[in-house]
Design an enzyme around this catalytic site. Structure first.
Site, short mmCIF file in Angstrom:
data_model
loop_
_atom_site.label_atom_id
_atom_site.label_comp_id
_atom_site.label_asym_id
_atom_site.label_seq_id
_atom_site.Cartn_x
_atom_site.Cartn_y
_atom_site.Cartn_z
CG ASP A 35 48.20 27.92 28.72
OD1 ASP A 35 47.09 27.61 29.22
OD2 ASP A 35 48.57 27.56 27.58
CG HIS A 88 43.50 26.26 31.65
ND1 HIS A 88 42.42 26.43 30.80
CD2 HIS A 88 44.59 26.70 30.96
CE1 HIS A 88 42.85 26.93 29.63
NE2 HIS A 88 44.16 27.11 29.71
CG HIS A 148 46.12 31.70 29.70
ND1 HIS A 148 46.20 32.00 28.36
CD2 HIS A 148 45.56 30.47 29.77
CE1 HIS A 148 45.72 30.99 27.66
NE2 HIS A 148 45.32 30.04 28.49
NE ARG A 157 42.83 21.49 33.52
CZ ARG A 157 43.13 21.87 32.28
NH1 ARG A 157 42.23 22.52 31.55
NH2 ARG A 157 44.30 21.62 31.76
CG ASP A 201 42.89 29.29 26.27
OD1 ASP A 201 43.68 29.37 25.32
OD2 ASP A 201 43.14 28.69 27.33
ZN LIG Z 1 45.39 28.55 25.05
#
Ligand SMILES: [Zn+2]
Lengths: 189, 416, 305
Positions: B299, B60, B58, B62, B146
């Protein structure tokens, strides 16, 4: 609690007025006020917090016993008019109570010690915000000199030349345990 | 290059052993005690843990669209610093990764792997299915909206049916929009005092409970992202007991922090799911220990400093986590070496059917973790620094990372 | 005291001090020249991000009665609509030289952020549904002037407590001052986790009528006609409105308060609002006095570095 004033070296500082001297001075000021105004008409005594208030009361009692007239007595807190609020924060404001309309009256401001004149300057501003008297006079127990503003008392109990680092301590019945005037070393002020 | 890791405590298929590890051309060539040094670049690992590179389900990154927060290169650098040799990129970029050509732009193999995930719905709008076949053909195996829960049960059911047939995995960020609308933090005693609208635990749990029925209905493999409540843990536990194809992840911050942090009203503590109660934190730690929760996932959600320099309610959601995950999980949960690598590397890879496991001949991703080392988290490799631990000294440090590309990170400063 | 951000920062002595000063300023406001030079040369910045004319006017009046200058910032048609951040606005206003900022904002914690960004003393004039400490102080001053004390008073707060900064500040400070508080609201408007508050709660106003000294009514949002948090305004009134019939059942010396603006006919009957029990106008005038006290304290104490 009353502590007899002491210098930092431990010696007693000189007492310059006894309790009796103080009473005599206040009586004299009372007479002078009546004399100058040919009576009590239109006179309002205004004591400046904190020791000016009982002094004004004493003057009123003296006048009452000689003239059989009760002159109005007010009290004035000048905390909100001081120009040094930021460096000398107040804890609690005193009461400001003017029992009569001041328009056309003669206000006699009463305080214990006259020094730089800043307190009286603030008191003048405060009185002028509270009403429009015909005239304002000033009565003090001690004038110790060192004026920073062009202010002169009309009634003085005693002129006390002092040095800048000394402190004049006026103690009065009704507030302090022992009455009289002392000059103390400024250090324990 | 020839590398030799000497004297470390090595996680092998036969347990933990004091061994030397030789790495040549990016993979383990020998694994035995007392390997003769012979032109190797040597890593002295006495007292340190040697195991497989961490695997993040998980992240990000971007890119594309929000490169002022992070891009793939800076995200990979942050991952390497934290011991990650594989990261799964979330699809909530701009544009959303909802078609194959977009997923192909994200994928990387060097110096670490970046595996793209794909959206479940077009534009993560929750209305129409994304280009699932196209994404599948581009190598996407994990599908998620998500950040935007698939709230429409009918849409989710069809997505599960479709993805199950392909052989993929549906991952859900569980947040019921009706229960959580306008919420900014955990609903509880702290939100009550602050007057901030909360996200109740039930807002997560009703979605998970519902989805588990859809898993029964469709047979689709289902992964619960960033589980945050004790109630969710119970749902996962009973689903696994019932034999459903369910996996779950938890973040380092949910293992370490609780909602009392928000009393500071500092936006660095704003993330979704929100920091929960101390009881929830205890349940999450227990679930990670007993395997109810399979994996730690970061995350990692970078935001620029100016974006977080606002009020709590106006701040964007998320914290970065790649660089600190190993330290925080080690400090929060206190797993032994085998369990630590299981939760950080092996189990998360298994969620995606990716190979990972104990160190063996041929292993490509090897890291060295020093559980006793202290280091100052002061200069993030990530473009963003929205971490509760920025500026703090943390215990437990990844000191070396080896991938197919060789030694890609050797921490040089800040470690005693 | 450097800032006034939350009633939680005020212990009983600090509240008493501000109320004592507030009493003094009530006297000043009653003078022919209701203005003193205490803060001459000081400038007070007012950052009001919400349309709240009453509170802004009250601070403005308080500052000017102390002879302070006022810099007012409201977002209408300003750079905020052009997307300027709260931080940039705060720093811009700071550059104009105020000695203190008064901040009203829809988000919890905004005044704390402004304090951190500017380094100036800050007065919270209402942040989100969180705190509104000068409202609590003016209510306490009103109660103390009316009853002579706050300790031991029984206060019912009625209405949308969940979304009310007034209720949060008032309940907390009443507890500090030794009063007992009962929250009266439909459960959808009671605070989340009400057990963590130091209060009682009741499910209808009739439960408390006979045993309170103060009924404090909060404004009910009727813009959407209820529906989301209670079924209808009529149903709200039937269980929680202070009707005339209910007001008649109150003990003789029980008072009614409201932070304004009132919804006459909703949370309060129009005749009760104008009746002898209502202290609403006292609240407004005491609000100026207590804000004078706060500004005076914050701007005349040397800040130890
Ligand atoms: Zn999430």
């Amino acid at each position: 609690m009353y502590r007899h004033p002491r210098s930092r070296l431990g010696g007693l500082m000189p007492q310059v007025m006894t309790s009796d001297d103080l009473d005599r001075a206040i009586r004299r000021i009372s007479h002078e006020i009546v004399e100058r105004h040919h009576g009590t008409d239109g006179i309002v005594l205004v004591g400046i917090h904190s020791r000016g208030v009982p002094l004004a009361e004493q003057i009123a009692s003296n006048i009452e016993s000689s003239e059989k007239v009760r002159v109005p007595v007010g009290e004035l807190d000048i905390g909100l008019y001081r120009d040094d609020l930021a460096s000398r924060p107040t804890t609690r404001l005193g009461r400001t109570l003017i029992p009569v309309d001041l328009s056309g009256e003669t206000v006699v401001l009463v305080d214990d010690v006259l020094y730089t004149g800043r307190t009286i300057r603030a008191a003048l501003d405060a009185i002028l915000d509270l009403g429009r008297p015909k005239r304002i006079e000033l009565a003090v127990i001690c004038d110790r000199g060192h004026r920073e503003l062009p202010i002169r008392p009309d009634y003085v109990g005693k002129n006390l030349p002092t040095s800048g680092h000394e402190k004049v301590s006026v103690r009065i019945k009704g507030i302090d345990d022992v009455a009289g005037v002392w000059i103390t070393d400024g250090g324990d002020a | 290059m020839r590398y030799l890791i000497t004297g470390g405590s090595v996680l092998t298929g036969a347990g933990i052993h004091q061994l030397d590890v030789e790495i040549i051309d990016g993979s383990v060539s020998r694994l035995e005690p007392g390997i003769q040094q012979d032109g190797h670049e040597v890593t002295e690992a006495a007292g340190k843990w040697v195991g497989p590179g961490f695997f993040d389900l998980h992240t990000h990154l971007r890119e594309p669209g929000q490169e002022w927060k992070e891009d793939i290169a800076s995200g990979m650098a942050a991952a390497i610093a934290g011991g990650y040799t594989t990261v799964v990129a979330m699809p909530n970029t701009d544009p959303v990764i909802d078609a194959g050509h977009l997923a192909r732009q994200i994928a990387r193999t060097e110096p670490i792997r970046v595996i793209p995930s794909g959206a479940i719905s077009l534009g993560q709008q929750g209305r129409q299915l994304a280009h699932l076949d196209d994404l599948w053909a581009a190598g996407v195996r994990i599908f998620t909206d998500d950040g935007h829960t698939v709230a429409d049960a009918g849409l989710l059911r069809r997505a599960m049916e479709y993805i199950a047939q392909l052989g993929g995995l549906v991952a859900q960020h569980a947040e019921d929009p009706g229960l959580c609308r306008d919420g900014h933090m955990h609903e509880g005693s702290v939100s009550s005092r602050l007057g901030i609208t909360g996200l109740p635990s039930a807002g997560e749990e009703v979605i998970i409970a519902r989805d588990l029925r859809l898993v029964e209905l469709t047979g689709c493999r289902y992964h619960i992202q960033h589980v945050s409540t004790a109630g969710s843990v119970e749902l996962v536990r009973s689903a696994k007991r019932a034999g459903l194809p369910v996996t779950a992840e938890v973040t380092p911050h949910h293992l370490m922090l609780d909602h009392r942090e928000v009393e500071s009203m500092d936006p660095v503590f704003k993330m979704y799911p929100p920091l929960r109660s101390p009881d929830d934190v205890a349940a999450l730690r227990e679930a990670l220990r007993d395997g109810t929760i399979d994996a730690v996932a970061t995350d990692h959600a970078p935001h620029a400093a100016f974006e977080k320099d606002v009020t709590f309610e106006e701040a964007p959601r998320g914290v970065v986590g790649l660089e600190t995950a190993g330290s925080i999980v080690h400090a929060a949960v206190g797993l032994d070496q085998a369990a630590f690598f299981e939760r950080m590397a092996i189990a998360p890879a298994a969620v995606l059917d990716k190979s990972s496991g104990p160190i063996a001949i041929g292993t490509t991703d090897v890291i060295v973790f020093d559980p006793g080392a202290e280091w100052a988290y002061e200069r993030p490799r990530s473009k963003s620094a929205n971490s509760p631990w920025l500026g703090q000294t943390l215990r437990g440090a990844v000191t070396e990372v080896f991938t197919r590309s060789g030694l890609v990170s050797a921490i040089e400063e800040g470690v005693q | 005291m450097r800032d006034l951000l939350s009633v939680d920062d005020l212990d009983r002595a600090a509240i008493d001090d501000l109320l004592d000063l507030g009493d003094d300023f009530v006297e000043v406001l009653g003078r022919d020249v209701p203005k003193v030079p205490a803060l001459r040369g000081k400038t007070v910045g007012l950052m009001f991000y919400e349309p709240s004319t009453r509170t802004r006017l009250s601070f403005d009046r308080a500052a000017k009665a102390l002879s302070a200058d006022v810099l007012t910032f409201t977002p209408g048609g300003s750079s905020v609509s052009k997307g300027e951040s709260l931080k940039d606005t705060a720093l811009t206003l700071k550059a104009m030289g105020p000695h203190l900022m008064v901040v009203r904002h829809k988000a919890t914690g905004a005044p704390w952020r402004v304090r951190d960004w500017t380094g100036l003393p800050v007065v919270n004039a209402g942040d989100g549904a969180h705190q509104h400490p000068t409202q609590a102080l003016l209510d306490l001053l009103t109660l103390r002037r009316h009853f002579g004390k706050v300790d031991g008073l029984r206060v019912a707060i009625v209405g949308d407590i969940r979304h009310s900064r007034v209720a949060r500040s008032l309940a907390g400070s009443l507890h500090t001052m030794g009063a007992s508080v009962t929250l009266v609201a439909p459960s959808t408007l009671l605070p989340i986790d009400v057990d963590s508050w130091e209060v009682d709660s009741a499910a209808g106003i009739d439960e408390v009528l006979g045993e309170v000294d103060v009924v404090y009514l909060l404004r009910i949002q009727t813009e959407r006609g209820g529906g989301e948090v209670f079924p209808s305004v009529a149903e709200y009134v039937s269980r929680f409105g202070l009707t005339r019939r209910r007001a008649d059942q109150l003990p003789a010396d029980t008072v009614v308060m409201h932070p304004g603006p009132m919804n006459r006919g909703v949370e309060i009957d129009p005749q009760v609002a104008d009746g002898p029990r209502a202290l609403v106008t006292d609240q407004v005038s005491n609000g100026i006095a207590v804000r004078m006290a706060v500004l005076f304290r914050l701007l005349t104490s040397e800040v130890p570095e």
